[in-house]
Design an enzyme around this catalytic site. Sequence first.
Site, PDB file in Angstrom:
ATOM      1  CB  CYS A  86      43.654  -2.647   1.307  1.00 47.76           C
ATOM      2  SG  CYS A  86      42.934  -1.654   2.649  1.00 47.76           S
ATOM      3  CB  CYS A 120      36.713   1.345   3.854  1.00 44.35           C
ATOM      4  SG  CYS A 120      38.005   2.423   3.201  1.00 44.35           S
TER       5      CYS A 120
END
Length: 378
Positions: free
Chosen positions: A211, A109
């Site tokens: 997440c 990410c």
Amino acid sequence: MAMRNAGLARGRKAWQIQGMNIAVAVSGGTDSLYALLSLREAGHEVVALHARFLPASAADPVPALASLCARLGVPLRVLECAGDFERLVIAPFADEHRRARTPNPCALCNRAMKFGRLLDETLAPSDASPAADALATGHYAAMAEHPVYGRALRCGNDPAKDQSYFLALTPLERLRRCVFPLADMHKSNVRAWLAARGETPPLPHESQEICFVPGDDHYAFLSGRCAARGESLPGPGPVVLDDPGHPRHETAIAEHQGLWRYTEGQRKGLGIAWSEPLFVLRRERERNALIVGGRHKAAVTECAADGLNLMVDTALWPSRLYARTRYRQVPAPAEAWVEGQRLRIRFASPQPPPAPGQVAALYDEYGFVLAGGTLCGA
């Protein structure tokens, strides 16, 4: 590790002295709110930049962020990034698990999204917004001047929160366009700083480890994802003992429930009654076998990483090197060298077995990151 936060990397940074236009990546949490407010207090023009990586839900922080930014008089830009996040982070995460590897989605990410898509939007916005000079984030890491390396990535000052490991795959030229206001901060000081100003983040609780994995339940997430796509995960196979001194050496002693459920170095959750604790030594995809052994087998002195991200030229590497192959691992003394696009590491003392797919990060004694790569075994 004997890494020292010496005056070598200290001194006021350019962003602390000169007024700049800075886009601040805001998640709604404590750290990014500190980044936004501390930069504004330092005299910079700031704009809040929120990337929506997942479809909007009841927990969407955007309404609260919009209210906060309106009160502060700070512009807010919201980027819809769910498609890119699925393609560049979630899909590779699932695919790696199916290949019996242990991916690091935070490192992916950072490289693809936060210092990829968000940095691109900072420097060359896709809408009519003005470009900013730099991107700031709430990472506990630093970009600091080194007398030999130049401006380079250094670990954060809070050893419990340092995130330099997760940035080791991000190209240095991209990090050089970024600002890390929490470089020298400790988490407790960040909370106290915000409390002194009467500010509460829209999302006051710490985010979960990954997440997009509800409840941090990898098994449920991967099973559900594959079922929804009509795909299958690798099934059961033999658990094989690697112990030349045992009569059952190289024979099945149990059955595993799918290699994707395990990782190298794992001890708990194997469900095998044995005369000593067993550890996962490796996963052999070709024969769908989980190789286990006792503590005396569960250590290595060498490993390798491909996908090399060289941050400092090897000719400038010092004689003292430290390597880290897991986030919670204390960087350990090691030798290291580059062969082609592969980083090879030899530890001074045995370490837990590396998990292919995780990050290998190489440091000097002052905490500067010299190189990073993706572990591929020995």
